[in-house]
Design a protein around this motif. Structure first.
Motif, PDB file in Angstrom:
ATOM      1  N   ASN A  68     -10.305  -7.926  -2.403  1.00 55.38           N
ATOM      2  CA  ASN A  68      -9.575  -9.184  -2.427  1.00 55.38           C
ATOM      3  C   ASN A  68      -8.480  -9.181  -3.490  1.00 55.38           C
ATOM      4  N   PHE A  69      -8.788  -8.617  -4.653  1.00 55.80           N
ATOM      5  CA  PHE A  69      -7.845  -8.730  -5.772  1.00 55.80           C
ATOM      6  C   PHE A  69      -6.828  -7.589  -5.814  1.00 55.80           C
ATOM      7  N   ASP A  70      -7.103  -6.525  -5.105  1.00 59.68           N
ATOM      8  CA  ASP A  70      -6.212  -5.384  -5.145  1.00 59.68           C
ATOM      9  C   ASP A  70      -5.728  -5.121  -3.728  1.00 59.68           C
ATOM     10  N   THR A  71      -4.690  -5.839  -3.314  1.00 61.38           N
ATOM     11  CA  THR A  71      -4.211  -5.692  -1.946  1.00 61.38           C
ATOM     12  C   THR A  71      -2.861  -4.991  -1.963  1.00 61.38           C
TER      13      THR A  71
ATOM     14  N   LYS B  44      -1.229  -7.749  -6.333  1.00 65.53           N
ATOM     15  CA  LYS B  44      -2.311  -7.262  -7.190  1.00 65.53           C
ATOM     16  C   LYS B  44      -2.581  -8.326  -8.237  1.00 65.53           C
ATOM     17  N   ASP B  45      -3.831  -8.640  -8.413  1.00 63.46           N
ATOM     18  CA  ASP B  45      -4.192  -9.636  -9.422  1.00 63.46           C
ATOM     19  C   ASP B  45      -4.273  -8.930 -10.779  1.00 63.46           C
TER      20      ASP B  45
ATOM     21  N   LEU C 108      -7.580  -6.836 -12.307  1.00 59.17           N
ATOM     22  CA  LEU C 108      -7.420  -5.380 -12.293  1.00 59.17           C
ATOM     23  C   LEU C 108      -7.394  -4.772 -13.689  1.00 59.17           C
TER      24      LEU C 108
ATOM     25  N   MET D 270       2.558  -3.791 -14.406  1.00 57.92           N
ATOM     26  CA  MET D 270       2.096  -4.557 -13.234  1.00 57.92           C
ATOM     27  C   MET D 270       2.799  -5.921 -13.218  1.00 57.92           C
ATOM     28  N   GLN D 271       3.488  -6.203 -12.140  1.00 53.88           N
ATOM     29  CA  GLN D 271       4.141  -7.509 -12.079  1.00 53.88           C
ATOM     30  C   GLN D 271       3.081  -8.584 -11.819  1.00 53.88           C
ATOM     31  N   ASN D 272       3.224  -9.665 -12.551  1.00 50.77           N
ATOM     32  CA  ASN D 272       2.225 -10.726 -12.432  1.00 50.77           C
ATOM     33  C   ASN D 272       2.635 -11.708 -11.337  1.00 50.77           C
ATOM     34  N   PRO D 273       1.923 -11.703 -10.214  1.00 49.62           N
ATOM     35  CA  PRO D 273       2.346 -12.590  -9.124  1.00 49.62           C
ATOM     36  C   PRO D 273       2.069 -14.063  -9.393  1.00 49.62           C
ATOM     37  N   TYR D 274       1.407 -14.343 -10.520  1.00 47.96           N
ATOM     38  CA  TYR D 274       1.126 -15.751 -10.838  1.00 47.96           C
ATOM     39  C   TYR D 274       2.203 -16.363 -11.742  1.00 47.96           C
TER      40      TYR D 274
ATOM     41  N   ILE E 243      -1.310 -16.480  -2.895  1.00 42.66           N
ATOM     42  CA  ILE E 243      -1.200 -15.054  -2.599  1.00 42.66           C
ATOM     43  C   ILE E 243      -2.504 -14.503  -2.022  1.00 42.66           C
ATOM     44  N   GLY E 244      -3.294 -15.378  -1.430  1.00 45.04           N
ATOM     45  CA  GLY E 244      -4.462 -14.916  -0.692  1.00 45.04           C
ATOM     46  C   GLY E 244      -5.649 -14.512  -1.542  1.00 45.04           C
ATOM     47  N   MET E 245      -5.732 -14.994  -2.759  1.00 45.52           N
ATOM     48  CA  MET E 245      -6.833 -14.551  -3.606  1.00 45.52           C
ATOM     49  C   MET E 245      -7.851 -15.621  -3.931  1.00 45.52           C
TER      50      MET E 245
ATOM     51  N   LYS F  78      -1.322 -16.507   2.891  1.00 46.76           N
ATOM     52  CA  LYS F  78      -0.805 -15.142   2.916  1.00 46.76           C
ATOM     53  C   LYS F  78      -0.578 -14.660   4.348  1.00 46.76           C
TER      54      LYS F  78
END
Lengths: 316, 52, 66, 353, 281
Positions: free
Chosen positions: D111-114, D118-119, D123, E1-5, E249-251, E264
């Motif tokens: 779920n968190f690593d799509t 990426k969350d 991660l 890592m880009q933070n999507p939040y 974002i589907g989480m 999503k």
């Protein structure tokens, strides 16, 4: 209480056969030792699913609100008092209920039995005054029933239902030799700082799953104050102050309504005894207003009425 | 609230009629004195949420 | 903290204490400036959550008056 | 097969050494049950537990965690602009996680690593953590891990698997991350165990008596299951608390909230539960899952059907049995799974509710 | 890592009150950082999370069109905590935007096709985005006939009135404006609910015609049989769903219907897709 099962089935079958009710709410055998699951039956032939033993600790009053059917419900002393509270608070209608009273001798505390027992419990049986534990390695143990009751049951002085249409068995003798508020007094004797520490420690394991609130028959607000967003009274995280506020305010909301049925404590997955909060208010209501919740349909609750002789020493 | 660990003097109740301005002043002074004696409220205040 | 002054959140009934406060003001009586008044329509509007909310937000005391 | 033997002395010594470079998390006895906690200096994980009442999912997914911080002070230049909250992602090791819980982390990772998103919070914590598992030789009556693609000696998601061996431990290093940890701890005593590990695994697997069948779940029609007639019976007892979801190692739903204190604010996230009515309520008051039945159905359908269909990695349950043990009203996922798996839509009409 | 939040900081550049009840305002937002604007590459039909420090986030459909450069537009109804606060904000205030999120109307598939747009109330935002996109001189030749049926309760509740009138005058798009009721004697457009007006005005459905429907549930419910009658099959009816969302974002899990996550995998689905999922929206 073991013998109640036959009677419970018999009554349920008759009520459904005679079409006096559309559904019967009771318990069925759980999938684990010392657990029964609340269930409903609509057909007379399903009556044999029902059971009654020392593991029916869930408060069935919870399942009566928001239903339109004519329902028969099995009610222990505490359940019946909560039904009375529901009737007084207009949550259920008396004429749509058939209350089958179950004189109760207390429910088994499954956590207590489990913690006292070394090894894996396979099954638990009981008779009038013993609880018999069978272990998966073949051994067995016996406990005095009185010693492994839920905390609230051990102190219960209203084991008999206060309101019923029929009874499963003869009324039982009420306990008179119990000291109901010993634990509350202990806390009252602490000083402010100690008390604060005590509750901090008591509530620290809380994971905010709200099982206590949802198991409680009094907590029927459509939107609980913890869920309100305008205004938002408290944060939703694991902040200790937020957790404490939730428990304190929930207790306040139960003042003069709580029957000490023990559902909250029983439901808590982390074993918090939040009854120490509600019991204080129960004690105050008893001492200040001679009030016990859910004892009669004819009297308004203490915090609902004003009497000239109400204590008011705290007001300047 | 006292039971849950809030100092008793942090919560006051009173009854004052709309004509009793003198009593109002008295009560305000009295409460203020008591709270001053107690010191600031440090417990049960929500500070910044402490989480991971 | 020598210059600390207590903050007292006061919930005053519109018809009683709030009137008294008003009268005290009109009469130019002096009283400590530590209270922060919240006018409520009646003390029946008071709820434990108001008191707790005040304390949580850092009030030093709560005063409810009818 | 080569395994590492760790006697008690080496264990204690190794933990002590690791404490210098890693943050140590392990089971500790607290009141009347065990919890995964950060260990203090010199504290050893207490490995004499069946399983913890709460799952250790919070090691990578804390119940409450900060996401962003900001100031609301208009005199500051960056007023109202969200900034990453300072976080600790130093290396850590979880000691004694059960194989079921370790597999759960792998399921949650889906779920968190799509591919698309990426969350970062989940991660980073996941990557910072080394998973040292402890095999189960004495499973509970409620354990059904062998039915969920796991098992008491399951290795998925672990860097090292430990198993008890008399007073000491036997270890199987599974990844390079695990090797690094074993080297750092000075656990280097490799020996051929003559198949003892496998024998112990077989013995433990044989002890798992509780089984569920999941073979038909994939082929069943979603809408038929959704409209099945057993949901009223299943959901009746539910009191809609979040116990099952909060204890579950594979539940990941969360909520994002802003909290303000004075002029400083933060955005944080907290666990949430599909059991709560407000989980899905719209601002208009409309609630797509407004009834208890719908919510209970959502939980089981998500775990046993939707997840399976979406990722094709088995069901979203590792058989740890926590929800079975702790449900205040004894709703048993094994029973629901059986009902679903054996459901035939022929004799019931699929009405959407 | 880009933070999507992490939201991009933006400034409110203009606020337009759209409707007579003043509950709908359109906010024009400008990125504080040019590079953020370049990253925010969206298609008509997508949404974004509007973020207000101290209040939270809300998912809102993007009302501006990809062919309009330099700003984003969102039309927001005043309803919850965040939107109420947003309505009290002023031009020049700083807030955040996170996105673009979700899928979009299937423009690749719609190329060369006739398009019917049916909208009601304030769900017209992403439809406006779509219309502006299609009417762009570069894009217009890529589509067949365009029909629009748009209704609101009263004339005063119609969004984007100036644009509607302009579109009405053009000959490369047929606009049918309707209101549920009006006492304005000068009202020269249709009166009646969206479904019957659709029945009267909309073209017949065929292989080459797609309908995009967006509006309140009640409108959707009654429009569906009308479209069926007109010969639209379920694969040719495209809808945009709405569910409570948080992460976008589907989480976070709350917007799931069946195995689909509205934020999503959606919000745009064909009716055929929707029929395959449980009705939980």
């Amino acid at each position: 209480m073991i013998a109640y099962t036959d009677k419970v089935r018999q009554i349920a079958r008759r009520l459904l056969e005679e079409s006096r009710v559309e559904m019967v709410i009771g318990f069925r055998k759980g999938s684990q030792p010392m657990m029964n699951e609340p269930c409903f039956i609509r057909k007379a032939e399903d009556a044999d699913k029902l059971v009654w033993d020392g593991n029916c600790g869930i408060n069935l009053a919870n399942y009566l609100t928001g239903r339109n059917e004519k329902i028969a419900v099995f009610a222990k002393g505490c359940d019946s008092r909560n039904i009375v509270t529901h009737i007084i608070e207009n949550k259920v209608q008396r004429d749509k209920l058939v209350i089958v009273g179950v004189p109760c001798t207390g429910m088994i505390d499954k956590r207590l039995v489990a913690s006292r027992t070394e090894g894996e419990i396979e099954s638990v049986g009981e008779n009038a005054d013993k609880v018999v534990v069978k272990l998966s390695d073949g051994g067995s143990l016996e406990y005095d029933r009185r010693e492994v009751l839920q905390g609230n049951c051990a102190l219960c002085v209203h084991r008999n239902p206060v309101i019923y249409d029929e009874l499963v068995a003869d009324l039982v003798e009420e306990q008179t030799d119990v000291d109901r508020w010993a634990d509350v007094r202990e806390i009252e004797e602490m000083d402010t700082e100690q008390r604060r520490r005590f509750f901090e420690d008591l509530l620290a394991p809380c994971i905010r799953c709200y099982a206590c609130r949802n198991a409680c028959p009094l907590c029927y607000c459509p939107t609980c104050f913890v869920d309100e967003s305008k205004p938002q009274w408290l944060g939703k995280g694991q902040d200790q102050i937020d957790i404490q506020t939730f428990h304190f305010l929930r207790a306040f909301h139960c003042a003069g309504r709580c029957t000490d049925c023990g559902a909250c404590q029983r439901a808590c997955p982390v074993g918090i005894n939040m009854r120490l909060l509600t019991k204080k208010l129960e004690k105050d209501c008893f001492e200040m207003y001679r009030w016990e919740a859910g004892m009669t349909l004819d009297q308004r609750p203490a915090l609902d009425t004003y009497k000239p002789d109400d204590p008011q020493g705290f007001i300047k | 609230m006292e039971y849950m660990g809030v100092e008793p003097d942090r919560l006051h109740f009173s009854w004052i009629s709309s004509a009793e301005s003198t009593k109002f002043v008295e009560v305000v002074s009295e409460i203020t004195e008591k709270v001053k004696a107690l010191g600031p409220n440090t417990h049960y205040v929500k500070k910044e949420a402490k989480v991971a | 903290m020598t210059d600390w002054e207590p903050k007292i959140v006061s919930f005053l009934c519109n018809w009683c204490s709030y009137g008294a406060a008003d009268l005290a003001g009109v009469s130019r009586m002096e009283y400590p400036p530590n209270i922060r008044v919240v006018r409520i329509p009646c003390t029946g509007r008071m709820s434990p959550k108001f008191a707790l909310a005040a304390l949580r937000e850092g009030a030093d005391a709560v005063w409810v008056s009818g | 097969m080569k395994v590492i033997n760790i006697d008690q002395k080496k264990w204690t010594k190794g933990i002590e050494t690791l404490g210098g470079t890693y943050k140590l998390i392990g089971p500790v006895a607290e009141k009347d049950f065990h919890t995964f906690k950060t260990l203090g200096q010199g504290q050893l994980p207490d490995l004499s537990f069946t399983n913890t009442r709460l799952s250790p999912k919070d090691v990578v997914f804390p119940q409450s965690e900060d996401m962003f911080v900001y100031t609301l002070d208009p005199t500051e230049e960056d007023c109202n602009i969200l900034k990453e909250a300072p976080k600790d992602y130093s290396p850590r090791v979880i000691l004694g996680i059960r194989p079921c819980d370790a597999r759960a982390v792998q399921l949650v990772k889906l779920n968190f690593d799509t591919e698309q998103y990426k969350d970062p919070y989940w991660l980073r914590l996941f990557e910072a953590t080394t998973f040292v598992g402890l095999a189960c030789d004495e499973p509970c009556a409620t354990c059904f891990c062998t039915s969920t693609g796991c098992g008491p000696y399951g290795e998925e998601g672990l860097d090292i698997l430990l198993a008890k061996d008399g007073d000491g431990l036997r270890a199987k290093v599974l990844t390079s991350k695990g090797q690094e940890l074993a080297d750092a701890a000075g656990w280097t005593d490799t020996a051929d165990d003559g198949g003892a590990f496998d024998k112990a695994r077989q013995a433990a697997e044989a002890r798992i008596v509780s089984k569920v069948k999941t073979d038909r779940l994939g082929e069943l029609d979603t809408l038929a299951l959704h409209g099945a007639d057993f949901w009223e019976d299943v959901s009746f007892a539910c009191i809609n608390c979040g116990t099952c979801t909060y204890l579950c190692p594979t539940c990941w739903c969360f909520d994002i909230q802003d909290e303000v204190h004075g002029k400083k604010g933060k955005r944080m996230r907290n666990w949430d539960s599909c059991m709560f009515p407000i989980f899905t309520v719209h601002t208009t008051g409309h609630n797509p899952r407004g009834t208890k039945l719908q919510r209970v159905r959502q939980r089981f359908m998500h775990k046993l059907k939707y997840f399976l269909d979406k990722y094709d990695q088995g069901i979203m349950c590792v058989g740890c049995g926590r929800c079975v043990q702790q449900c205040p009203v004894n709703i048993d996922i094994r029973r629901v799974c059986d009902l679903m798996n054996s459901y035939s839509s022929e004799n019931a009409c699929a009405v959407q509710g | 890592m880009q933070n999507p939040y992490l939201p991009y900081p933006v400034r409110i550049d203009e606020i337009v009150v759209e409707t007579e009840d003043k509950n709908l305002k359109t906010f024009k937002l400008v990125f504080l950082n040019k590079e953020d604007e370049e990253k925010f590459n969206y298609k008509a039909g997508q949404f974004a999370e509007l973020s207000i420090a101290g209040k939270g986030e809300i998912p809102i459909g993007i009302a501006s069109s990809p062919v309009e450069k330099g700003f984003l537009k969102f039309t927001v109804n005043k309803a919850g905590v965040v939107t109420t606060h947003l309505h009290s904000m002023k031009v020049g205030d700083i807030m955040g935007v996170r996105g673009p999120l979700g899928n979009w109307y299937p423009w690749e598939m719609l190329e060369g096709k006739n398009i019917l747009i049916v909208g009601g109330g304030f769900a017209f935002t992403t439809l406006r985005s779509s219309i502006v996109y299609m009417l762009d001189p570069d894009n217009r030749p890529r589509f067949g006939n365009i029909d629009v049926v748009y209704g609101a309760r009263t004339p005063g509740m119609l969004l984007y009135k100036d644009e509607l009138i302009e579109w009405e005058k053009r000959d490369d798009i047929n606009v049918h404006i309707t209101v549920d009721a009006t006492d304005d004697p000068d009202w020269k457009y249709n009166v009646g609910f969206v479904p019957p007006i659709t029945e009267q005005k909309a073209p017949q459905g065929d292989e080459n015609t797609y309908a995009i429907v967006c509006g309140p549930p009640i409108m959707i419910k009654f429009t569906q049989p009308v479209l069926e009658k007109l010969g639209y099959d379920h694969e040719h009816i495209i809808m945009s769903l709405e569910n409570r969302m948080k992460c976008g974002i589907g989480m976070c899990g709350r917007c799931g219907i069946g195995k689909e996550l509205v934020c999503k995998d959606g919000p745009v689905f064909t009716l055929a897709d929707i029929n395959r999922t449980p009705r939980e929206y």
